[in-house]
Write a protein that holds these residues in place. Structure first.
Motif, mmCIF file in Angstrom:
data_model
loop_
_atom_site.group_PDB
_atom_site.id
_atom_site.type_symbol
_atom_site.label_atom_id
_atom_site.label_comp_id
_atom_site.label_asym_id
_atom_site.label_seq_id
_atom_site.Cartn_x
_atom_site.Cartn_y
_atom_site.Cartn_z
ATOM 1 N N LEU A 126 -64.620 -36.340 -21.052
ATOM 2 C CA LEU A 126 -63.575 -35.323 -21.184
ATOM 3 C C LEU A 126 -62.723 -35.257 -19.927
ATOM 4 O O LEU A 126 -61.504 -35.079 -19.988
ATOM 5 C CB LEU A 126 -64.214 -33.959 -21.458
ATOM 6 N N GLY A 127 -63.388 -35.428 -18.752
ATOM 7 C CA GLY A 127 -62.632 -35.437 -17.503
ATOM 8 C C GLY A 127 -61.680 -36.613 -17.428
ATOM 9 O O GLY A 127 -60.531 -36.467 -16.994
ATOM 10 N N ASN A 128 -62.147 -37.772 -17.886
ATOM 11 C CA ASN A 128 -61.296 -38.966 -17.881
ATOM 12 C C ASN A 128 -60.129 -38.843 -18.853
ATOM 13 O O ASN A 128 -59.000 -39.222 -18.538
ATOM 14 C CB ASN A 128 -62.132 -40.200 -18.232
ATOM 15 N N VAL A 129 -60.417 -38.315 -20.055
ATOM 16 C CA VAL A 129 -59.348 -38.112 -21.037
ATOM 17 C C VAL A 129 -58.302 -37.156 -20.477
ATOM 18 O O VAL A 129 -57.095 -37.389 -20.575
ATOM 19 C CB VAL A 129 -59.912 -37.559 -22.362
ATOM 20 N N SER A 130 -58.794 -36.062 -19.877
ATOM 21 C CA SER A 130 -57.879 -35.074 -19.296
ATOM 22 C C SER A 130 -56.999 -35.702 -18.229
ATOM 23 O O SER A 130 -55.787 -35.470 -18.183
ATOM 24 C CB SER A 130 -58.699 -33.923 -18.708
ATOM 25 N N HIS A 131 -57.616 -36.520 -17.373
ATOM 26 C CA HIS A 131 -56.851 -37.145 -16.288
ATOM 27 C C HIS A 131 -55.822 -38.123 -16.834
ATOM 28 O O HIS A 131 -54.663 -38.126 -16.411
ATOM 29 C CB HIS A 131 -57.787 -37.866 -15.322
ATOM 30 N N GLU A 132 -56.256 -38.970 -17.798
ATOM 31 C CA GLU A 132 -55.359 -39.991 -18.332
ATOM 32 C C GLU A 132 -54.161 -39.383 -19.052
ATOM 33 O O GLU A 132 -53.048 -39.916 -18.989
ATOM 34 C CB GLU A 132 -56.121 -40.923 -19.286
ATOM 35 N N LEU A 133 -54.375 -38.267 -19.747
ATOM 36 C CA LEU A 133 -53.277 -37.616 -20.467
ATOM 37 C C LEU A 133 -52.432 -36.739 -19.543
ATOM 38 O O LEU A 133 -51.221 -36.622 -19.711
ATOM 39 C CB LEU A 133 -53.823 -36.777 -21.625
ATOM 40 N N LYS A 134 -53.098 -36.137 -18.562
ATOM 41 C CA LYS A 134 -52.408 -35.208 -17.669
ATOM 42 C C LYS A 134 -51.367 -35.913 -16.808
ATOM 43 O O LYS A 134 -50.251 -35.392 -16.619
ATOM 44 C CB LYS A 134 -53.450 -34.520 -16.776
ATOM 45 N N THR A 135 -51.707 -37.084 -16.309
ATOM 46 C CA THR A 135 -50.790 -37.792 -15.405
ATOM 47 C C THR A 135 -49.431 -38.084 -16.049
ATOM 48 O O THR A 135 -48.395 -37.691 -15.506
ATOM 49 C CB THR A 135 -51.437 -39.097 -14.893
ATOM 50 N N PRO A 136 -49.372 -38.747 -17.219
ATOM 51 C CA PRO A 136 -48.055 -38.987 -17.822
ATOM 52 C C PRO A 136 -47.379 -37.708 -18.297
ATOM 53 O O PRO A 136 -46.149 -37.597 -18.252
ATOM 54 C CB PRO A 136 -48.364 -39.923 -18.995
ATOM 55 N N LEU A 137 -48.160 -36.722 -18.753
ATOM 56 C CA LEU A 137 -47.564 -35.457 -19.202
ATOM 57 C C LEU A 137 -46.854 -34.747 -18.050
ATOM 58 O O LEU A 137 -45.718 -34.269 -18.196
ATOM 59 C CB LEU A 137 -48.642 -34.547 -19.782
#
Length: 348
Positions: A126-137
């Motif tokens: 979940l932390g990785n998903v959050s990071h991967e989506l958060k950066t481009p957003l």
């Protein structure tokens, strides 16, 4: 809960014997001064009746006592997860009971440890998903807010920021598309369109597609030898092209400048071939190999993100190969290079 009742008579036998001996001896002392043949037969009959009565009463009461209490314990514990211990046997044999409870406790301990590992994996995922989506957003949001704050009046700045925002959206789309594909592969919802094709030709096509990308790092994409004959396999051509592309892109991404990535296709067994992709890049430490195909798992937590990608490439590769009922392998030595290989069904 359905239980199997295992009987044991040792406790009742020993206890009844002790009671019978004690009472018979007591009666014998009482009738010591009235000894006769009748009294001997009386004591013998008394001993038999006393033994049988004691045996059945003790056996029944002990069985019911242990059965009811152990059944209650099993029922209460089973609320956690009945499927993990099956159907336990309830027994009045304390040695067997101790062994069964010990085995049950050990199984529960292993289950709890597995759950902890799963929980840690879930948190990390979940932390990785959050990071991967958060950066481009955040990137897209930052450029849009800058434009709204007045930068859009400048035509050159507006075009540059919109292009950068578009790249962020493309990255989001790429991640979501890859996640959707993995989900479909996991649930078996992605149908494979198998066909007979020349794997040598497919590898050459992927070389052509990645020629410019490899050229930027001066990495040479090549075969291990000159293949004069075609090698035909039976698989989903589009998916295998994706596998080759993902593995070669990884090889280029983490390869050394002026390095080499070499592809070989060899006969494995009568109806199988193995495709090997070997590079002389930076390699992977052994500690990372078991988790290499996990979603969003990155060997280099900082540098790899600078290289781009969704972090799902190797996970997709694994799922596609497994969807073909084939195997994928990885070997690597840190500082020397890596080898990824996978099997395919040879076409007749």
């Amino acid at each position: 809960m359905t239980t199997n009742f295992k009987k044991t008579y040792r406790f009742a036998f020993l206890t009844s014997t002790a009671i019978t001996l004690f009472l018979t001896l007591a009666m014998g002392v009482f009738f010591y001064f009235y000894s006769s043949e009748i009294m001997i037969w009386f004591l013998l009959g008394f001993a038999i009746v006393c033994y049988l009565f004691s045996f059945f009463i003790i056996q029944y009461r002990v069985e019911r006592f242990i059965y009811n209490r152990i059944q209650k314990i099993y029922d209460e514990v089973s609320l956690l997860d009945a499927s993990t211990y099956g159907r336990p046997k309830i027994t009045t044999d304390m040695e067997t009971l101790t062994r069964e409870v010990g085995r049950f406790a050990q199984n529960k301990k292993l289950e709890i440890e597995a759950l902890k590992i799963r929980e840690n994996y879930r948190k990390e995922f979940l932390g990785n998903v959050s990071h991967e989506l958060k950066t481009p957003l955040f990137t897209v949001q930052g450029y849009i807010l800058t434009l709204l704050d007045g930068a859009m009046k400048d035509k050159s700045v507006r075009k540059k920021y919109l292009n950068r925002a578009n790249k962020g959206v493309e990255r989001l789309t790429y991640i979501i598309k890859d996640l959707d594909m993995i989900t479909k592969l996991e649930v078996g919802d992605l149908n494979l369109d198998k066909e007979r094709f020349n794997i040598i030709e497919l590898v050459e096509n992927v070389f052509d597609l990645l020629e410019m990308k490899a050229g930027k790092k001066k990495i040479n994409l090549t075969f291990d030898k000159v293949y004069t004959d075609s090698i035909f396999v039976n698989a989903d051509k589009e998916r295998i092209q994706q596998v080759l592309t993902n593995l070669l892109v990884n090889s280029i991404k983490y390869g050394q400048k002026n390095g080499t990535t070499e592809v070989s296709i060899e006969d494995l067994i009568e109806n199988k071939v193995i495709v090997r992709i070997v590079d002389n890049g930076e390699g992977i430490e052994q500690v990372h190999l078991p988790r290499l195909f996990e979603r969003f798992y990155r060997v280099d937590k900082s540098g790899s993100r600078k290289e781009g990608g969704s972090g799902l490439g190797l996970s997709i590769v694994k799922h596609i190969i497994e969807a073909h009922n084939e195997k994928i392998y990885v070997e690597s030595q840190f500082g020397i290079g890596s080898e990824f290989s996978f099997t395919l069904e040879k076409a007749k």
